[in-house]
Design a protein around this motif. Structure first.
Motif, PDB file in Angstrom:
ATOM      1  N   MET A  24       0.844  -1.192   0.000  1.00  0.00           N
ATOM      2  CA  MET A  24       0.000   0.000   0.000  1.00  0.00           C
ATOM      3  C   MET A  24       0.881   1.245   0.000  1.00  0.00           C
ATOM      4  O   MET A  24       1.878   1.304   0.709  1.00  0.00           O
ATOM      5  CB  MET A  24      -0.902  -0.030   1.220  1.00  0.00           C
ATOM      6  N   LEU A  25       0.495   2.185  -0.815  1.00  0.00           N
ATOM      7  CA  LEU A  25       1.258   3.425  -0.912  1.00  0.00           C
ATOM      8  C   LEU A  25       0.865   4.373   0.212  1.00  0.00           C
ATOM      9  O   LEU A  25      -0.298   4.765   0.327  1.00  0.00           O
ATOM     10  CB  LEU A  25       1.002   4.096  -2.254  1.00  0.00           C
ATOM     11  N   THR A  26       1.845   4.727   1.016  1.00  0.00           N
ATOM     12  CA  THR A  26       1.633   5.680   2.094  1.00  0.00           C
ATOM     13  C   THR A  26       2.799   6.657   2.114  1.00  0.00           C
ATOM     14  O   THR A  26       3.928   6.299   1.776  1.00  0.00           O
ATOM     15  CB  THR A  26       1.553   4.978   3.466  1.00  0.00           C
ATOM     16  N   PRO A  27       2.559   7.893   2.502  1.00  0.00           N
ATOM     17  CA  PRO A  27       3.659   8.847   2.609  1.00  0.00           C
ATOM     18  C   PRO A  27       4.757   8.296   3.515  1.00  0.00           C
ATOM     19  O   PRO A  27       4.501   7.545   4.449  1.00  0.00           O
ATOM     20  CB  PRO A  27       2.994  10.079   3.229  1.00  0.00           C
ATOM     21  N   GLY A  28       5.978   8.669   3.174  1.00  0.00           N
ATOM     22  CA  GLY A  28       7.125   8.225   3.948  1.00  0.00           C
ATOM     23  C   GLY A  28       7.992   7.221   3.220  1.00  0.00           C
ATOM     24  O   GLY A  28       9.119   6.962   3.643  1.00  0.00           O
ATOM     25  N   ILE A  29       7.481   6.637   2.130  1.00  0.00           N
ATOM     26  CA  ILE A  29       8.305   5.710   1.347  1.00  0.00           C
ATOM     27  C   ILE A  29       9.493   6.481   0.798  1.00  0.00           C
ATOM     28  O   ILE A  29       9.351   7.571   0.249  1.00  0.00           O
ATOM     29  CB  ILE A  29       7.491   5.068   0.204  1.00  0.00           C
ATOM     30  N   LYS A  30      10.682   5.890   0.953  1.00  0.00           N
ATOM     31  CA  LYS A  30      11.909   6.565   0.508  1.00  0.00           C
ATOM     32  C   LYS A  30      12.562   5.777  -0.618  1.00  0.00           C
ATOM     33  O   LYS A  30      12.376   4.567  -0.742  1.00  0.00           O
ATOM     34  CB  LYS A  30      12.883   6.698   1.665  1.00  0.00           C
ATOM     35  N   GLY A  31      13.311   6.482  -1.452  1.00  0.00           N
ATOM     36  CA  GLY A  31      14.020   5.848  -2.551  1.00  0.00           C
ATOM     37  C   GLY A  31      15.382   6.468  -2.747  1.00  0.00           C
ATOM     38  O   GLY A  31      15.686   7.543  -2.201  1.00  0.00           O
ATOM     39  N   HIS A  32      16.193   5.794  -3.548  1.00  0.00           N
ATOM     40  CA  HIS A  32      17.547   6.261  -3.819  1.00  0.00           C
ATOM     41  C   HIS A  32      17.960   5.792  -5.213  1.00  0.00           C
ATOM     42  O   HIS A  32      17.609   4.697  -5.640  1.00  0.00           O
ATOM     43  CB  HIS A  32      18.535   5.698  -2.790  1.00  0.00           C
ATOM     44  N   ALA A  33      18.699   6.639  -5.905  1.00  0.00           N
ATOM     45  CA  ALA A  33      19.307   6.272  -7.186  1.00  0.00           C
ATOM     46  C   ALA A  33      20.599   7.057  -7.315  1.00  0.00           C
ATOM     47  O   ALA A  33      20.767   8.116  -6.687  1.00  0.00           O
ATOM     48  CB  ALA A  33      18.367   6.583  -8.351  1.00  0.00           C
ATOM     49  N   ALA A  34      21.513   6.528  -8.108  1.00  0.00           N
ATOM     50  CA  ALA A  34      22.808   7.197  -8.283  1.00  0.00           C
ATOM     51  C   ALA A  34      23.251   7.068  -9.725  1.00  0.00           C
ATOM     52  O   ALA A  34      22.811   6.177 -10.460  1.00  0.00           O
ATOM     53  CB  ALA A  34      23.848   6.579  -7.360  1.00  0.00           C
ATOM     54  N   LEU A  35      24.138   7.956 -10.136  1.00  0.00           N
ATOM     55  CA  LEU A  35      24.756   7.853 -11.453  1.00  0.00           C
ATOM     56  C   LEU A  35      26.131   8.489 -11.429  1.00  0.00           C
ATOM     57  O   LEU A  35      26.395   9.400 -10.644  1.00  0.00           O
ATOM     58  CB  LEU A  35      23.884   8.457 -12.552  1.00  0.00           C
ATOM     59  N   ARG A  36      26.995   7.989 -12.285  1.00  0.00           N
ATOM     60  CA  ARG A  36      28.323   8.578 -12.464  1.00  0.00           C
ATOM     61  C   ARG A  36      28.243   9.580 -13.604  1.00  0.00           C
ATOM     62  O   ARG A  36      27.636   9.302 -14.639  1.00  0.00           O
ATOM     63  CB  ARG A  36      29.358   7.500 -12.779  1.00  0.00           C
ATOM     64  N   VAL A  37      28.839  10.736 -13.420  1.00  0.00           N
ATOM     65  CA  VAL A  37      28.876  11.741 -14.481  1.00  0.00           C
ATOM     66  C   VAL A  37      29.896  11.287 -15.517  1.00  0.00           C
ATOM     67  O   VAL A  37      31.057  11.042 -15.194  1.00  0.00           O
ATOM     68  CB  VAL A  37      29.236  13.139 -13.933  1.00  0.00           C
ATOM     69  N   THR A  38      29.422  11.136 -16.743  1.00  0.00           N
ATOM     70  CA  THR A  38      30.266  10.733 -17.868  1.00  0.00           C
ATOM     71  C   THR A  38      30.163  11.798 -18.955  1.00  0.00           C
ATOM     72  O   THR A  38      29.307  12.694 -18.874  1.00  0.00           O
ATOM     73  CB  THR A  38      29.815   9.379 -18.448  1.00  0.00           C
ATOM     74  N   THR A  39      30.964  11.674 -19.974  1.00  0.00           N
ATOM     75  CA  THR A  39      30.869  12.643 -21.076  1.00  0.00           C
ATOM     76  C   THR A  39      29.498  12.583 -21.739  1.00  0.00           C
ATOM     77  O   THR A  39      29.025  13.586 -22.269  1.00  0.00           O
ATOM     78  CB  THR A  39      31.985  12.408 -22.113  1.00  0.00           C
ATOM     79  N   GLU A  40      28.823  11.415 -21.682  1.00  0.00           N
ATOM     80  CA  GLU A  40      27.520  11.260 -22.328  1.00  0.00           C
ATOM     81  C   GLU A  40      26.383  11.992 -21.610  1.00  0.00           C
ATOM     82  O   GLU A  40      25.360  12.289 -22.234  1.00  0.00           O
ATOM     83  CB  GLU A  40      27.154   9.774 -22.456  1.00  0.00           C
ATOM     84  N   ASN A  41      26.506  12.248 -20.311  1.00  0.00           N
ATOM     85  CA  ASN A  41      25.419  12.931 -19.615  1.00  0.00           C
ATOM     86  C   ASN A  41      25.788  14.360 -19.196  1.00  0.00           C
ATOM     87  O   ASN A  41      25.205  14.913 -18.274  1.00  0.00           O
ATOM     88  CB  ASN A  41      24.892  12.101 -18.434  1.00  0.00           C
ATOM     89  N   THR A  42      26.734  14.952 -19.925  1.00  0.00           N
ATOM     90  CA  THR A  42      27.079  16.358 -19.682  1.00  0.00           C
ATOM     91  C   THR A  42      26.140  17.278 -20.466  1.00  0.00           C
ATOM     92  O   THR A  42      25.481  16.861 -21.424  1.00  0.00           O
ATOM     93  CB  THR A  42      28.523  16.675 -20.102  1.00  0.00           C
ATOM     94  N   ALA A  43      26.112  18.525 -20.056  1.00  0.00           N
ATOM     95  CA  ALA A  43      25.311  19.524 -20.766  1.00  0.00           C
ATOM     96  C   ALA A  43      25.776  19.641 -22.216  1.00  0.00           C
ATOM     97  O   ALA A  43      24.950  19.769 -23.131  1.00  0.00           O
ATOM     98  CB  ALA A  43      25.420  20.876 -20.053  1.00  0.00           C
ATOM     99  N   LEU A  44      27.066  19.572 -22.430  1.00  0.00           N
ATOM    100  CA  LEU A  44      27.608  19.664 -23.786  1.00  0.00           C
ATOM    101  C   LEU A  44      27.079  18.528 -24.661  1.00  0.00           C
ATOM    102  O   LEU A  44      26.603  18.749 -25.773  1.00  0.00           O
ATOM    103  CB  LEU A  44      29.143  19.636 -23.734  1.00  0.00           C
ATOM    104  N   ALA A  45      27.108  17.303 -24.168  1.00  0.00           N
ATOM    105  CA  ALA A  45      26.667  16.143 -24.950  1.00  0.00           C
ATOM    106  C   ALA A  45      25.155  16.104 -25.130  1.00  0.00           C
ATOM    107  O   ALA A  45      24.666  15.689 -26.184  1.00  0.00           O
ATOM    108  CB  ALA A  45      27.143  14.852 -24.282  1.00  0.00           C
ATOM    109  N   MET A  46      24.412  16.519 -24.122  1.00  0.00           N
ATOM    110  CA  MET A  46      22.951  16.418 -24.179  1.00  0.00           C
ATOM    111  C   MET A  46      22.301  17.621 -24.849  1.00  0.00           C
ATOM    112  O   MET A  46      21.082  17.643 -25.044  1.00  0.00           O
ATOM    113  CB  MET A  46      22.381  16.208 -22.778  1.00  0.00           C
TER     114      MET A  46
END
Length: 131
Positions: free
Chosen positions: A1-23
């Motif tokens: 059941m969905l209730t407030p308080g559920i927490k999540g986490h995600a991470a990523l490494r900054v690479t040349t592909e996800n830079t402002a210049l590349a995107m």
């Protein structure tokens, strides 16, 4: 059941592909704001996925994002999110994104619970409506 308080986490490494210049969101070789937005969405949808029915998913409908500090290629960024409110099918989240030195972004995000098959069928119906 969905209730407030559920927490999540995600991470990523900054690479040349996800830079402002590349995107295409800027000219510099630092983490792009669209990549930050995608990280926030991933943390939020994954945090509630296990609580949904098998045929359900969530779709993002709103994101208010303040990307306040740059992160260079090579660093890892982390996103912590929390479900703050549930209103029928509408889910509200807050999110914080940080690297090893400082907080780099904060956001509020809204998602809706959908029936995956029905939602996909509705999207695909646009293909036949083009003629």
């Amino acid at each position: 059941m969905l209730t407030p308080g559920i927490k999540g986490h995600a991470a990523l490494r900054v690479t040349t592909e996800n830079t402002a210049l590349a995107m295409g969101s800027g000219e510099l070789p630092v983490l792009a704001t669209p990549a930050v937005a995608a990280l926030i969405e991933r943390a939020c949808w994954q945090s509630v996925a296990a609580e949904l029915e098998l045929d359900q998913g969530t779709v993002g409908t709103a994101l208010t994002l303040a990307h306040t500090a740059p992160t260079p290629v090579g660093m890892v960024v982390h996103c912590d999110c929390e479900l703050t409110a549930v209103e029928d099918r509408r889910l509200h989240f807050t999110a914080r994104v940080y690297d090893d030195v400082t907080e780099i972004a904060a956001a509020t995000h809204e998602r809706y619970i959908v029936d995956n098959e029905r939602f996909t069928r509705k999207a695909n119906s646009k293909l036949t409506a083009q003629s």
